[in-house]
Write a protein that holds these residues in place. Structure first.
Motif, PDB file in Angstrom:
ATOM      1  N   GLY A 273      19.367   2.196 -14.774  1.00 29.86           N
ATOM      2  CA  GLY A 273      20.396   1.160 -14.776  1.00 29.86           C
ATOM      3  C   GLY A 273      20.401   0.362 -16.061  1.00 29.86           C
ATOM      4  N   LEU A 274      19.215   0.074 -16.595  1.00 25.77           N
ATOM      5  CA  LEU A 274      19.109  -0.673 -17.846  1.00 25.77           C
ATOM      6  C   LEU A 274      19.665   0.122 -19.021  1.00 25.77           C
ATOM      7  CD1 LEU A 274      18.079  -3.333 -19.025  1.00 25.77           C
ATOM      8  CD2 LEU A 274      15.856  -2.257 -19.322  1.00 25.77           C
TER       9      LEU A 274
ATOM     10  N   ILE B 278      22.153  -7.546 -19.284  1.00 22.63           N
ATOM     11  CA  ILE B 278      21.041  -6.863 -19.953  1.00 22.63           C
ATOM     12  C   ILE B 278      19.803  -7.757 -19.967  1.00 22.63           C
ATOM     13  CG2 ILE B 278      20.230  -5.997 -22.185  1.00 22.63           C
ATOM     14  CD1 ILE B 278      23.078  -4.983 -22.669  1.00 22.63           C
ATOM     15  N   ILE B 279      19.989  -9.036 -20.287  1.00 22.86           N
ATOM     16  CA  ILE B 279      18.861  -9.970 -20.333  1.00 22.86           C
ATOM     17  C   ILE B 279      18.203 -10.092 -18.958  1.00 22.86           C
ATOM     18  CG2 ILE B 279      18.261 -12.409 -20.626  1.00 22.86           C
ATOM     19  CD1 ILE B 279      20.360 -12.468 -22.908  1.00 22.86           C
ATOM     20  N   PHE B 280      19.022 -10.265 -17.919  1.00 22.57           N
ATOM     21  CA  PHE B 280      18.457 -10.421 -16.582  1.00 22.57           C
ATOM     22  C   PHE B 280      17.785  -9.141 -16.097  1.00 22.57           C
ATOM     23  CE2 PHE B 280      20.425 -14.434 -16.495  1.00 22.57           C
ATOM     24  CZ  PHE B 280      19.944 -15.127 -15.404  1.00 22.57           C
ATOM     25  N   SER B 281      18.322  -8.000 -16.464  1.00 23.68           N
ATOM     26  CA  SER B 281      17.695  -6.744 -16.055  1.00 23.68           C
ATOM     27  C   SER B 281      16.365  -6.541 -16.781  1.00 23.68           C
ATOM     28  CB  SER B 281      18.651  -5.582 -16.324  1.00 23.68           C
ATOM     29  OG  SER B 281      18.161  -4.403 -15.750  1.00 23.68           O
TER      30      SER B 281
ATOM     31  N   PHE C 235      10.322  -6.927 -16.525  1.00 25.12           N
ATOM     32  CA  PHE C 235       9.105  -7.620 -16.958  1.00 25.12           C
ATOM     33  C   PHE C 235       8.450  -8.357 -15.791  1.00 25.12           C
ATOM     34  CE2 PHE C 235       7.132 -11.510 -18.664  1.00 25.12           C
ATOM     35  CZ  PHE C 235       6.129 -10.935 -19.416  1.00 25.12           C
ATOM     36  N   LEU C 236       9.252  -9.047 -14.997  1.00 28.37           N
ATOM     37  CA  LEU C 236       8.725  -9.768 -13.831  1.00 28.37           C
ATOM     38  C   LEU C 236       8.111  -8.816 -12.805  1.00 28.37           C
ATOM     39  CD1 LEU C 236      11.443 -12.494 -13.210  1.00 28.37           C
ATOM     40  CD2 LEU C 236       9.061 -12.857 -13.836  1.00 28.37           C
ATOM     41  N   PHE C 237       8.715  -7.639 -12.658  1.00 23.44           N
ATOM     42  CA  PHE C 237       8.166  -6.662 -11.725  1.00 23.44           C
ATOM     43  C   PHE C 237       6.745  -6.271 -12.122  1.00 23.44           C
ATOM     44  CE2 PHE C 237       7.549  -2.144 -10.550  1.00 23.44           C
ATOM     45  CZ  PHE C 237       7.427  -2.330  -9.184  1.00 23.44           C
TER      46      PHE C 237
ATOM     47  N   LEU D 127      21.285 -10.504  -9.730  1.00 23.99           N
ATOM     48  CA  LEU D 127      22.121 -11.293 -10.645  1.00 23.99           C
ATOM     49  C   LEU D 127      22.638 -10.426 -11.795  1.00 23.99           C
ATOM     50  CD1 LEU D 127      20.243 -14.704 -10.837  1.00 23.99           C
ATOM     51  CD2 LEU D 127      22.530 -14.276  -9.919  1.00 23.99           C
ATOM     52  N   ALA D 128      21.793  -9.541 -12.313  1.00 21.07           N
ATOM     53  CA  ALA D 128      22.236  -8.634 -13.377  1.00 21.07           C
ATOM     54  C   ALA D 128      23.373  -7.748 -12.888  1.00 21.07           C
ATOM     55  CB  ALA D 128      21.067  -7.776 -13.860  1.00 21.07           C
TER      56      ALA D 128
END
Length: 157
Positions: free
Chosen positions: A15-16, A71-74, A79-81, A103-104
């Protein structure tokens, strides 16, 4: 469990990649005489290939902004994952990661909808939507599905 995590990461990365390609590549609309995207309008008229910046109004800037935000939120979600994978307690859910990914997906959907509604004012009627536009629409359900999987997923040891 390892295969599940690998599958989720591959879905997220797919997806990214689609988000990056759909935002960067200049084929949101295509026609016989040129292409246009979020950043430029290129034509092959008068014996050459000429590109002009896409400055036709606030709506194109809104599409640019929400695509960049997606893109930023994805990226933040991925990173959070990885951070939560090592710090989250056993049995915890990846709510923050899932929220950022959902949100992404909503940002990319908003950008594609705005482009769909507003592009007839800007793009000639003979042009059709290009593959970058289609990739943005494909990235939306991929990001949404991976975000929902993150929300449902529990950490195991």
């Amino acid at each position: 469990m390892l295969l599940l995590l690998l599958g989720i990461i591959l879905l997220h990365v797919a997806g990214l990649v689609l988000l990056f390609v759909s935002t960067i590549v200049s084929v949101w609309t295509t026609g016989e005489t040129g292409t246009s995207d979020l950043w430029t309008n290129c034509t092959t008229a008068t014996g050459g290939y000429h590109c002009n910046p896409a400055t036709s109004g606030e709506w194109i800037q809104a599409v640019q902004a929400v695509m960049i935000l997606s893109i930023i939120f994805s990226c933040l979600s991925l990173f959070l994952f990885f951070c939560q994978l090592f710090t989250l307690q056993k049995g915890g859910r990846f709510f923050l990661t899932g929220t950022f990914q959902i949100l992404a997906s909503l940002f990319v959907m908003s950008g594609a909808i705005i482009y769909t509604v507003m592009s007839p004012q800007w793009v000639p009627g003979t042009d059709s939507f290009g593959y970058s536009y289609i990739l943005a629409w494909v990235a939306f359900p991929l990001a949404l599905i991976s975000g929902l999987i993150y929300v449902i997923l529990r950490k195991r040891e």
